[in-house]
Design a protein around this motif. Structure first.
Motif, mmCIF file in Angstrom:
data_model
loop_
_atom_site.group_PDB
_atom_site.id
_atom_site.type_symbol
_atom_site.label_atom_id
_atom_site.label_comp_id
_atom_site.label_asym_id
_atom_site.label_seq_id
_atom_site.Cartn_x
_atom_site.Cartn_y
_atom_site.Cartn_z
ATOM 1 N N LYS A 3 57.719 49.142 70.143
ATOM 2 C CA LYS A 3 59.053 49.619 69.795
ATOM 3 C C LYS A 3 59.090 51.136 69.635
ATOM 4 C CE LYS A 3 60.636 45.407 67.474
ATOM 5 N NZ LYS A 3 61.109 44.825 66.194
ATOM 6 N N LEU A 4 57.918 51.760 69.510
ATOM 7 C CA LEU A 4 57.873 53.213 69.400
ATOM 8 C C LEU A 4 58.454 53.878 70.641
ATOM 9 C CD1 LEU A 4 57.003 55.617 67.691
ATOM 10 C CD2 LEU A 4 54.729 55.447 68.687
ATOM 11 N N ARG A 5 58.525 53.145 71.741
ATOM 12 C CA ARG A 5 59.123 53.689 72.958
ATOM 13 C C ARG A 5 60.620 53.918 72.781
ATOM 14 N NH1 ARG A 5 55.425 53.302 77.001
ATOM 15 N NH2 ARG A 5 53.730 51.800 76.718
ATOM 16 N N SER A 6 61.232 53.239 71.803
ATOM 17 C CA SER A 6 62.648 53.443 71.527
ATOM 18 C C SER A 6 62.858 54.793 70.848
ATOM 19 C CB SER A 6 63.167 52.326 70.623
ATOM 20 O OG SER A 6 64.402 52.674 70.056
ATOM 21 N N GLU A 7 63.795 55.585 71.353
ATOM 22 C CA GLU A 7 64.029 56.918 70.814
ATOM 23 C C GLU A 7 64.454 56.866 69.355
ATOM 24 O OE1 GLU A 7 63.615 60.827 70.928
ATOM 25 O OE2 GLU A 7 63.270 59.522 72.646
ATOM 26 N N SER A 8 65.252 55.868 68.992
ATOM 27 C CA SER A 8 65.715 55.769 67.608
ATOM 28 C C SER A 8 64.566 55.493 66.653
ATOM 29 C CB SER A 8 66.779 54.666 67.485
ATOM 30 O OG SER A 8 66.238 53.410 67.861
ATOM 31 N N VAL A 9 63.615 54.651 67.094
ATOM 32 C CA VAL A 9 62.444 54.367 66.269
ATOM 33 C C VAL A 9 61.559 55.598 66.164
ATOM 34 C CG1 VAL A 9 60.369 52.954 66.070
ATOM 35 C CG2 VAL A 9 62.509 51.920 66.802
ATOM 36 N N ARG A 10 61.429 56.328 67.241
ATOM 37 C CA ARG A 10 60.601 57.542 67.233
ATOM 38 C C ARG A 10 61.129 58.554 66.221
ATOM 39 N NH1 ARG A 10 58.861 58.975 73.477
ATOM 40 N NH2 ARG A 10 58.092 56.913 74.031
ATOM 41 N N GLU A 11 62.438 58.665 66.092
ATOM 42 C CA GLU A 11 63.034 59.624 65.162
ATOM 43 C C GLU A 11 62.677 59.282 63.721
ATOM 44 O OE1 GLU A 11 67.174 59.676 65.958
ATOM 45 O OE2 GLU A 11 66.984 60.708 67.889
ATOM 46 N N VAL A 12 62.474 57.983 63.445
ATOM 47 C CA VAL A 12 62.101 57.555 62.105
ATOM 48 C C VAL A 12 60.589 57.699 61.892
ATOM 49 C CG1 VAL A 12 62.041 55.619 60.492
ATOM 50 C CG2 VAL A 12 64.044 55.961 61.952
ATOM 51 N N ILE A 13 59.808 57.253 62.871
ATOM 52 C CA ILE A 13 58.356 57.247 62.748
ATOM 53 C C ILE A 13 57.777 58.653 62.780
ATOM 54 C CG2 ILE A 13 56.216 56.594 63.938
ATOM 55 C CD1 ILE A 13 57.416 54.300 62.480
ATOM 56 N N GLY A 14 58.384 59.546 63.582
ATOM 57 C CA GLY A 14 57.838 60.885 63.767
ATOM 58 C C GLY A 14 57.505 61.609 62.480
ATOM 59 N N MET A 16 57.182 60.433 59.478
ATOM 60 C CA MET A 16 56.236 59.657 58.671
ATOM 61 C C MET A 16 54.811 59.866 59.151
ATOM 62 S SD MET A 16 58.355 56.077 58.358
ATOM 63 C CE MET A 16 57.031 55.281 57.452
ATOM 64 N N VAL A 17 54.614 59.937 60.457
ATOM 65 C CA VAL A 17 53.282 60.155 61.013
ATOM 66 C C VAL A 17 52.737 61.512 60.595
ATOM 67 C CG1 VAL A 17 52.020 60.504 63.166
ATOM 68 C CG2 VAL A 17 53.577 58.581 62.953
ATOM 69 N N LYS A 18 53.586 62.508 60.539
ATOM 70 C CA LYS A 18 53.142 63.852 60.190
ATOM 71 C C LYS A 18 52.898 64.016 58.697
ATOM 72 C CE LYS A 18 54.777 67.443 62.242
ATOM 73 N NZ LYS A 18 55.642 68.521 62.770
ATOM 74 N N GLU A 19 53.634 63.283 57.875
ATOM 75 C CA GLU A 19 53.607 63.530 56.435
ATOM 76 C C GLU A 19 52.760 62.532 55.653
ATOM 77 O OE1 GLU A 19 57.694 63.595 55.336
ATOM 78 O OE2 GLU A 19 58.193 65.227 56.714
ATOM 79 N N LYS A 21 49.305 60.280 55.649
ATOM 80 C CA LYS A 21 48.036 59.991 56.307
ATOM 81 C C LYS A 21 47.767 58.492 56.445
ATOM 82 C CE LYS A 21 46.142 64.465 55.088
ATOM 83 N NZ LYS A 21 45.183 65.242 54.276
ATOM 84 N N PRO A 22 48.104 57.660 55.446
ATOM 85 C CA PRO A 22 47.947 56.211 55.656
ATOM 86 C C PRO A 22 48.777 55.695 56.824
ATOM 87 C CG PRO A 22 48.150 56.682 53.324
ATOM 88 C CD PRO A 22 48.460 57.959 54.045
ATOM 89 N N VAL A 23 50.009 56.207 56.973
ATOM 90 C CA VAL A 23 50.840 55.807 58.106
ATOM 91 C C VAL A 23 50.198 56.263 59.407
ATOM 92 C CG1 VAL A 23 53.053 56.187 59.281
ATOM 93 C CG2 VAL A 23 53.011 55.738 56.822
ATOM 94 N N LEU A 24 49.668 57.473 59.418
ATOM 95 C CA LEU A 24 49.027 57.992 60.622
ATOM 96 C C LEU A 24 47.827 57.135 61.015
ATOM 97 C CD1 LEU A 24 48.564 60.019 62.865
ATOM 98 C CD2 LEU A 24 47.498 61.550 61.197
ATOM 99 N N VAL A 25 47.000 56.759 60.044
ATOM 100 C CA VAL A 25 45.850 55.906 60.347
ATOM 101 C C VAL A 25 46.309 54.568 60.915
ATOM 102 C CG1 VAL A 25 43.898 54.650 59.349
ATOM 103 C CG2 VAL A 25 44.342 57.007 58.653
ATOM 104 N N SER A 44 50.469 62.707 69.835
ATOM 105 C CA SER A 44 49.873 64.041 69.820
ATOM 106 C C SER A 44 50.943 65.115 69.744
ATOM 107 C CB SER A 44 49.017 64.240 71.076
ATOM 108 O OG SER A 44 48.606 65.582 71.197
ATOM 109 N N HIS A 45 52.024 64.907 70.471
ATOM 110 C CA HIS A 45 53.150 65.860 70.430
ATOM 111 C C HIS A 45 53.771 65.883 69.032
ATOM 112 C CE1 HIS A 45 56.637 68.128 71.740
ATOM 113 N NE2 HIS A 45 57.424 67.193 71.226
ATOM 114 N N LEU A 46 53.924 64.712 68.411
ATOM 115 C CA LEU A 46 54.467 64.647 67.055
ATOM 116 C C LEU A 46 53.593 65.422 66.072
ATOM 117 C CD1 LEU A 46 55.510 60.893 66.651
ATOM 118 C CD2 LEU A 46 57.009 62.833 67.095
ATOM 119 N N LEU A 47 52.293 65.397 66.309
ATOM 120 C CA LEU A 47 51.328 66.047 65.408
ATOM 121 C C LEU A 47 51.106 67.514 65.742
ATOM 122 C CD1 LEU A 47 48.646 63.195 65.299
ATOM 123 C CD2 LEU A 47 50.334 63.746 63.532
#
Length: 261
Positions: A3-14, A16-19, A21-25, A44-47
């Protein structure tokens, strides 16, 4: 995870991944399960091309996932990996590096494995990986390594160390004998920062720092330092701006002597 391929999901996950570390792992583990290189490149782009997991306890499975992720992104302007204080030992490093192709050329310039518990096998794996990179910062902590690995490290520094600016060599590198062999090469590098934390420095250690005139930062914490032996080092280190002497047994009177030197 697809579902990360969905742009709307990416806007939410992005964010969280950067901020987080448990989510990133968790995301890295999902990427490994999905075996999707294109999603790795997106993360990688998000990071912003930097993986920062310092102070995060990592499992063996986490390290496999990190290795897979790095294998997908290191050739794509990925510049920094910080795994400081992640409770890593040789097996963690081995599992991680098995996922990375050592024949490739990587853009990585910053690698920190500081304050972990590397031995011979872990250090060997790190050196094989480092040879594929263009590092200006290499931060290593070892529990104890043998003399053959000391020579392997010096060979790496001779061949690839010209671009290094920051070097951390903390721990037991086969005692003063091994450290002297390493420092004979280090003195020829144009470092701006050097850390020798808990290297068990003994009498004559200051003679190993003959070529450090360009240093701006020096960390000698965790060593028993004789104040009179330190003064000649400071006089040679004309550019020194920062000096760490915590847990060195130096009292206030000694600090006064240093300030006058």
């Amino acid at each position: 995870f697809s579902k990360l391929r969905s742009e709307s999901v990416r806007e939410v996950i992005g964010p969280m991944v950067k901020e987080s570390k448990p989510v990133l792992v968790s995301v890295l583990n999902s990427l490994y399960e999905a075996q999707d290189a294109s999603l790795c490149l997106y993360v990688s782009h998000l990071l912003d091309g930097q993986l920062d997991l310092k102070n995060t306890s990592l499992s063996h499975g986490d390290c496999i996932s990190i290795g897979y992720f790095l294998s997908c992104v290191l050739t794509a302007s990925f510049t920094k990996v910080d795994l400081q204080s992640c409770s890593l030992d040789d097996l963690h490093i081995d599992l991680m590096m098995k996922e990375v192709d050592p024949s490739k050329h990587f853009c990585l310039s910053y690698l920190s494995l500081a304050y972990n518990m590397l031995g011979d096998k872990g250090l060997q794996r790190v050196l094989e990986f480092a040879r594929c990179c263009q590092l200006n910062t290499l931060l290593l902590s070892v529990e104890k390594v043998s003399m053959p690995l000391v020579y392997n490290l010096t060979e790496y520094l001779k061949a690839e160390g010209r671009g290094l600016q920051r070097l951390l060599l903390d721990g037991d590198f086969s005692g003063m004998e091994g450290l002297a062999i390493i420092m004979a090469v280090v003195n020829k590098l144009k470092l701006t920062y050097l850390s020798l934390w808990e290297n068990h420095l003994e009498e004559g250690w200051m003679d190993m720092l003959q070529g450090v005139s360009d240093l701006k930062g020096l960390n000698l914490a965790g060593n028993e330092i004789n104040i009179t032996s330190l003064i000649p080092v400071l006089k040679r280190s004309l550019q020194l701006e920062g000096l760490s002497l915590s847990d060195c047994g130096i009292d206030d009177g000694a600090v006064t002597i240093l300030s006058q030197a």
